[in-house]
Design a protein around this motif. Structure first.
Motif, PDB file in Angstrom:
ATOM      1  N   MET A  33      18.362  -2.544 -44.249  1.00 35.08           N
ATOM      2  CA  MET A  33      18.627  -3.118 -42.938  1.00 35.08           C
ATOM      3  C   MET A  33      19.878  -3.992 -42.964  1.00 35.08           C
ATOM      4  O   MET A  33      20.738  -3.903 -42.079  1.00 35.08           O
ATOM      5  N   ALA A 218      18.338  -1.799 -31.332  1.00 33.15           N
ATOM      6  CA  ALA A 218      18.277  -0.803 -32.400  1.00 33.15           C
ATOM      7  C   ALA A 218      19.619  -0.130 -32.651  1.00 33.15           C
ATOM      8  O   ALA A 218      19.795   0.540 -33.664  1.00 33.15           O
ATOM      9  N   ARG A 262      11.948  -1.167 -30.777  1.00 32.40           N
ATOM     10  CA  ARG A 262      13.081  -1.384 -31.675  1.00 32.40           C
ATOM     11  C   ARG A 262      12.760  -0.904 -33.083  1.00 32.40           C
ATOM     12  O   ARG A 262      13.559  -0.225 -33.725  1.00 32.40           O
ATOM     13  N   LEU A 266      14.536   2.049 -35.242  1.00 35.87           N
ATOM     14  CA  LEU A 266      15.133   1.781 -36.553  1.00 35.87           C
ATOM     15  C   LEU A 266      14.526   2.679 -37.622  1.00 35.87           C
ATOM     16  O   LEU A 266      15.235   3.170 -38.515  1.00 35.87           O
ATOM     17  N   ILE A 271      16.532   3.386 -41.137  1.00 39.35           N
ATOM     18  CA  ILE A 271      16.926   2.044 -41.592  1.00 39.35           C
ATOM     19  C   ILE A 271      15.760   1.326 -42.253  1.00 39.35           C
ATOM     20  O   ILE A 271      15.909   0.684 -43.292  1.00 39.35           O
TER      21      ILE A 271
END
Length: 307
Positions: A33, A218, A262, A266, A271
């Protein structure tokens, strides 16, 4: 450590806290991230915010997450840590902990019991004594805190407390507040104004005098692009890019579901490994996931047309 200053600008992404499906913190996803946010052009990161599920973490877990992110950032950008808490003892403990570990500053929202301008000013005066010389972000988010801060009391705080270096502006509607704070004679010194609300009003906020965003989405590259195009003086391009992402940004701002959306996005982007929220937290239905998927497909189509 790079200390946060009044010159902060760009995009300070509010980081999520990745969890495994069983609720344990996923440190490997934290690393990915951080890399993703920095590759997207973030000029800073904010951790343990309201959308970082901070209240669901123990003090030890909070410190572990901050340390992991600071290690991964390795001084490349400033890192701000949220330390909002009901009492000064917690604020003091959390602030000392994160600043000792290398954070650039702390973010503090007012407790919901504050009602008058005097109460708000006195609270932040006492906070500044509790956290010492740590630079802090004044978080103005009345939709979440219930505390209404008029431009006048914000100006009084800024003009009286040198360690207040940034306003996280998250009032809604709040464009007139940005204009009021940027009006000549309101502030005795210019501080950074970074805006929230998922970037929904970022083009207008930039034109009103904001320095960037301190929020989550995001697709943080949208916010980075808007800020960069504004700096170049090309607001038409900024708005074209913003408009391409707007349907998904709007969908992500649903109260109660925004963080789930979100995290799902992701995870879909690779991520983070899991879209899990720590309990209590709402999961997306299959229908909602399908709606997100369709919005992303249309977003990608629009971006291809723009490029």
């Amino acid at each position: 450590m790079t200390r946060l200053t009044e010159a902060a600008k760009g995009v300070y992404v509010i980081a999520v806290t990745p969890f495994h499906d069983d609720g344990a913190i996923d440190m490997e996803s934290c690393d990915r991230m951080v890399d993703f946010y920095l590759d997207a052009g973030a000029t800073g990161l904010t951790v343990l915010g309201m959308m970082g599920e901070a209240p669901k973490l123990t003090v030890e877990e909070s410190r572990a997450v901050v340390r992991r992110i600071l290690t991964r950032v390795n001084g490349r950008v400033p890192v701000v840590a949220g330390v909002s808490a009901p009492g000064f003892a917690q604020v003091e403990t959390l602030s000392k902990m994160v600043m000792d570990d290398g954070a650039s500053g702390v973010m503090i929202a007012p407790p919901g019991a504050l009602r008058t301008d005097d109460q708000i000013f006195n609270y932040y005066s006492q906070v500044s004594e509790v956290i010492g010389d740590a630079p802090f972000v004044l978080q103005d988010f009345p939709l979440a805190t219930g505390v209404q801060m008029a431009p006048g009391v914000i100006a009084k705080i800024v003009n009286s407390i040198a360690s207040c270096v940034c306003l996280k502006h998250e009032d809604w509607p709040g464009l007139e507040k940005v204009s009021a704070l940027r009006a000549e004679g309101m502030l005795e010194r210019r501080i950074s104004i970074l805006c929230g609300n998922g970037g929904l009003y970022l083009p207008e906020e930039m034109e009103r005098g904001a320095d960037g965003a301190m929020t989550g989405f995001a697709y943080p590259e949208m916010m980075v692009s808007v800020v960069e195009q504004h700096a170049k003086g090309d607001m038409d391009r900024a708005r074209d890019l913003f408009d391409a992402y707007l349907p998904l940004a709007r969908f992500e701002q649903q109260p109660g579901l925004g963080l789930s959306i979100r995290k799902y996005t992701l995870a879909r982007r690779g991520i983070i490994a899991s879209a899990a929220l720590r309990r209590p937290g709402a999961a997306l239905s299959a229908t909602a996931r399908g709606e997100v998927d369709r919005l992303i497909e249309r977003q990608e189509k629009r971006l291809k047309e723009l490029n």
